[in-house]
Design a protein around this motif. Structure first.
Motif, PDB file in Angstrom:
ATOM      1  N   ARG A 132       0.784  -1.108   0.128  1.00  0.00           N
ATOM      2  CA  ARG A 132       0.108  -0.183   0.006  1.00  0.00           C
ATOM      3  C   ARG A 132       0.909   1.242   0.069  1.00  0.00           C
ATOM      4  NH1 ARG A 132      -2.463  -0.587   4.694  1.00  0.00           N
ATOM      5  NH2 ARG A 132      -1.393   1.192   5.636  1.00  0.00           N
ATOM      6  N   SER A 133       1.800   1.222   0.705  1.00  0.00           N
ATOM      7  CA  SER A 133       2.797   2.541   0.976  1.00  0.00           C
ATOM      8  C   SER A 133       3.482   2.477  -0.392  1.00  0.00           C
ATOM      9  CB  SER A 133       3.748   2.369   1.827  1.00  0.00           C
ATOM     10  OG  SER A 133       3.338   2.189   3.314  1.00  0.00           O
ATOM     11  N   ARG A 134       3.916   1.524  -1.235  1.00  0.00           N
ATOM     12  CA  ARG A 134       4.380   1.756  -2.597  1.00  0.00           C
ATOM     13  C   ARG A 134       3.720   2.219  -3.484  1.00  0.00           C
ATOM     14  NH1 ARG A 134       6.910   3.648  -5.418  1.00  0.00           N
ATOM     15  NH2 ARG A 134       7.983   2.809  -7.093  1.00  0.00           N
ATOM     16  N   VAL A 135       2.373   2.043  -3.441  1.00  0.00           N
ATOM     17  CA  VAL A 135       1.323   2.558  -4.236  1.00  0.00           C
ATOM     18  C   VAL A 135       1.176   3.983  -4.080  1.00  0.00           C
ATOM     19  CG1 VAL A 135      -0.969   2.605  -5.135  1.00  0.00           C
ATOM     20  CG2 VAL A 135       0.178   0.351  -4.734  1.00  0.00           C
ATOM     21  N   LEU A 136       0.769   4.450  -2.662  1.00  0.00           N
ATOM     22  CA  LEU A 136       0.651   5.676  -2.212  1.00  0.00           C
ATOM     23  C   LEU A 136       1.692   6.630  -2.610  1.00  0.00           C
ATOM     24  CD1 LEU A 136      -1.161   5.233   1.062  1.00  0.00           C
ATOM     25  CD2 LEU A 136      -2.077   5.775  -1.507  1.00  0.00           C
ATOM     26  N   GLU A 137       3.176   6.283  -2.655  1.00  0.00           N
ATOM     27  CA  GLU A 137       4.315   6.906  -2.952  1.00  0.00           C
ATOM     28  C   GLU A 137       4.164   7.443  -4.535  1.00  0.00           C
ATOM     29  OE1 GLU A 137       7.940   5.087  -0.220  1.00  0.00           O
ATOM     30  OE2 GLU A 137       7.897   4.696  -2.431  1.00  0.00           O
ATOM     31  N   VAL A 138       3.742   6.228  -5.438  1.00  0.00           N
ATOM     32  CA  VAL A 138       3.558   6.871  -6.773  1.00  0.00           C
ATOM     33  C   VAL A 138       2.476   7.581  -6.827  1.00  0.00           C
ATOM     34  CG1 VAL A 138       3.039   6.016  -8.994  1.00  0.00           C
ATOM     35  CG2 VAL A 138       4.507   4.656  -7.546  1.00  0.00           C
ATOM     36  N   LEU A 139       1.383   7.498  -6.277  1.00  0.00           N
ATOM     37  CA  LEU A 139       0.022   8.513  -6.520  1.00  0.00           C
ATOM     38  C   LEU A 139       0.215   9.750  -5.978  1.00  0.00           C
ATOM     39  CD1 LEU A 139      -2.526   5.662  -5.987  1.00  0.00           C
ATOM     40  CD2 LEU A 139      -1.526   6.670  -8.196  1.00  0.00           C
ATOM     41  N   THR A 140       1.033  10.205  -4.793  1.00  0.00           N
ATOM     42  CA  THR A 140       1.006  11.230  -4.192  1.00  0.00           C
ATOM     43  C   THR A 140       2.289  12.306  -4.762  1.00  0.00           C
ATOM     44  OG1 THR A 140       2.505  10.185  -2.389  1.00  0.00           O
ATOM     45  CG2 THR A 140       0.261  10.547  -1.871  1.00  0.00           C
ATOM     46  N   ASP A 141       2.769  11.915  -5.851  1.00  0.00           N
ATOM     47  CA  ASP A 141       3.665  12.803  -6.505  1.00  0.00           C
ATOM     48  C   ASP A 141       2.955  14.239  -6.821  1.00  0.00           C
ATOM     49  OD1 ASP A 141       5.771  11.282  -6.471  1.00  0.00           O
ATOM     50  OD2 ASP A 141       6.067  11.039  -8.740  1.00  0.00           O
ATOM     51  N   PHE A 142       3.607  15.396  -6.251  1.00  0.00           N
ATOM     52  CA  PHE A 142       3.379  16.758  -6.579  1.00  0.00           C
ATOM     53  C   PHE A 142       4.275  17.452  -7.474  1.00  0.00           C
ATOM     54  CE2 PHE A 142       0.926  16.007  -2.738  1.00  0.00           C
ATOM     55  CZ  PHE A 142      -0.029  16.633  -2.817  1.00  0.00           C
ATOM     56  N   PRO A 143       4.007  17.601  -8.905  1.00  0.00           N
ATOM     57  CA  PRO A 143       4.415  18.257  -9.736  1.00  0.00           C
ATOM     58  C   PRO A 143       4.612  19.750  -9.331  1.00  0.00           C
ATOM     59  CG  PRO A 143       2.834  17.039 -10.874  1.00  0.00           C
ATOM     60  CD  PRO A 143       2.680  17.055  -9.421  1.00  0.00           C
ATOM     61  N   LEU A 144       6.048  20.223  -9.645  1.00  0.00           N
ATOM     62  CA  LEU A 144       6.080  21.615  -9.541  1.00  0.00           C
ATOM     63  C   LEU A 144       6.097  22.339 -10.839  1.00  0.00           C
ATOM     64  CD1 LEU A 144       9.202  21.600  -7.168  1.00  0.00           C
ATOM     65  CD2 LEU A 144       6.726  21.720  -6.652  1.00  0.00           C
ATOM     66  N   ASP A 145       5.600  23.686 -11.017  1.00  0.00           N
ATOM     67  CA  ASP A 145       5.155  24.193 -12.282  1.00  0.00           C
ATOM     68  C   ASP A 145       6.716  25.122 -12.697  1.00  0.00           C
ATOM     69  OD1 ASP A 145       5.395  26.416 -10.311  1.00  0.00           O
ATOM     70  OD2 ASP A 145       3.570  27.151 -11.442  1.00  0.00           O
ATOM     71  N   ARG A 146       7.756  25.024 -11.904  1.00  0.00           N
ATOM     72  CA  ARG A 146       9.049  25.710 -12.478  1.00  0.00           C
ATOM     73  C   ARG A 146      10.196  24.631 -11.649  1.00  0.00           C
ATOM     74  NH1 ARG A 146       9.314  32.026 -12.246  1.00  0.00           N
ATOM     75  NH2 ARG A 146      11.477  31.480 -13.025  1.00  0.00           N
ATOM     76  N   ASP A 147      11.343  24.601 -12.386  1.00  0.00           N
ATOM     77  CA  ASP A 147      12.496  24.221 -11.821  1.00  0.00           C
ATOM     78  C   ASP A 147      12.680  24.992 -10.531  1.00  0.00           C
ATOM     79  OD1 ASP A 147      12.268  22.262 -13.716  1.00  0.00           O
ATOM     80  OD2 ASP A 147      13.967  23.153 -14.928  1.00  0.00           O
ATOM     81  N   PRO A 148      12.859  23.969  -9.480  1.00  0.00           N
ATOM     82  CA  PRO A 148      13.266  24.821  -8.238  1.00  0.00           C
ATOM     83  C   PRO A 148      15.128  24.701  -8.023  1.00  0.00           C
ATOM     84  CG  PRO A 148      12.831  22.629  -7.843  1.00  0.00           C
ATOM     85  CD  PRO A 148      12.678  22.786  -9.319  1.00  0.00           C
TER      86      PRO A 148
END
Length: 332
Positions: free
Chosen positions: A261-277
């Motif tokens: 379950r944790s491995r699935v959620l790691e993939v599903l909780t990615d937060f893309p940023l709109d600019r390179d930080p």
């Protein structure tokens, strides 16, 4: 310091497209918008909350005790999925590809649906019953072939119609105490990649998880007389997709299911940023509390996807408020 603030409305989810392709999101997608005060970074990012889970269960002799242990942990698995707010579907088949076997068809008790979801009446009981598939099946375990046949039968008009959704993250979980005996003439990684194309930033949109005899657990045996048959071919699939590999000799499977379950959620909780930080300036907050940078119980930055990924106990709950602060790269 610029601020990008994203609101997690349901538990989040695979990035389906870049900003330029956001209009192509499939059904069930959720949209998250940057707060108005951060309009300089304004964008809409589209995600998909859909997860398809296929259990492939060994029904050869000596498997009943393992099936029972796993079935006893079904409430834990379902409660964990429900807490995320994901749109999940679950199907169960066996590794028996003989003439009298399931041959990839999803199991179902009389009068019940083959494809289970969070709205299915008596979901926990039905799933536990299907995992307890017995041990009268063929001694020739062909789990990878059974997986591919179950997915093929998901096409319109076929026996498993409706199980495999185009935009869902596919998770295949193999439960067995022996090595796979499927044909090696098929490149299963390539076949799954073809069926479930790579995400825009290169990650696979499928995960394979293995619960069996691992090569690292010397005390775990396939048979009581000391014979051991590690599932190396299954583990190759898990490695290729960064899925989990768990010992079938675990006392109760609680850790194994938690890790899946944790491995699935790691993939599903990615937060893309709109600019390179500027990576060194990134700070991440969940519900106002700063989260440490850690690949164990914190966050990490994925450069290829330009995204924040959460891990372990830091994975946000449904309804959590996420804030990411950073200085954009190139900003003087």
């Amino acid at each position: 310091m610029k601020t990008v603030q994203l609101v997690l409305q349901n538990a989040k989810m695979i990035l389906l497209a870049s900003l330029a392709m956001s209009g192509l999101a499939g059904c069930g997608a959720q949209t998250f918008a940057v707060e108005e005060e951060s309009k300089n970074f304004g964008q809409q990012v589209t995600y998909n909350s859909e997860v398809d889970v296929l259990w492939v269960v060994d029904t050869s002799s000596s498997m009943a005790k393992h099936q029972n242990l796993l079935a006893n942990q079904v409430p834990l698995f379902i409660e964990g999925l429900n807490a995320t707010g994901l749109d999940y579907q679950i199907g169960v088949t066996t590794m028996d590809m003989s003439g009298s076997g399931a041959r990839g068809e999803l199991l179902a008790q009389a009068g019940t649906p083959k494809v289970l979801n969070k709205n299915t009446q008596n979901l926990i009981g039905l799933l536990a019953g299907r995992i307890r598939a017995g041990e009268s099946g063929s001694p020739v375990e062909r789990g990878r072939e059974a997986m591919m046949e179950a997915l093929r039968l998901s096409s319109p008009g076929a026996a498993n119609e409706g199980f495999l959704r185009q935009d869902a993250l596919l998770n295949v979980i193999f439960l067995t105490n022996e090595e796979d005996q499927s044909s090696n003439a098929i490149d299963y990684v390539a076949a799954l990649d073809f069926l479930k194309p790579l995400l825009p930033y290169g990650d696979r949109s499928w995960l394979a998880h293995f619960m069996g005899v691992t090569s690292t657990d010397s005390a775990c045996k396939t048979a009581e007389w000391g014979f051991a048959s590690p599932g190396l071919r299954y583990m190759d699939l898990a490695t290729a997709s960064a899925g989990s590999k768990e010992s079938i000799c675990d006392a109760d499977f609680k850790r194994a299911l938690t890790n899946v379950r944790s491995r699935v959620l790691e993939v599903l909780t990615d937060f893309p940023l709109d600019r390179d930080p500027k990576v060194e300036t990134i700070r991440v907050f969940v519900d106002g509390v700063e989260v440490p940078k850690s690949e164990t119980n914190g966050w990490s930055y994925r450069e290829a996807a330009n995204a924040i990924r959460f891990h372990g106990t830091a994975i946000p709950k449904a309804g959590a408020r996420i804030k990411v602060d950073f200085d954009p790269a190139g900003l003087k």
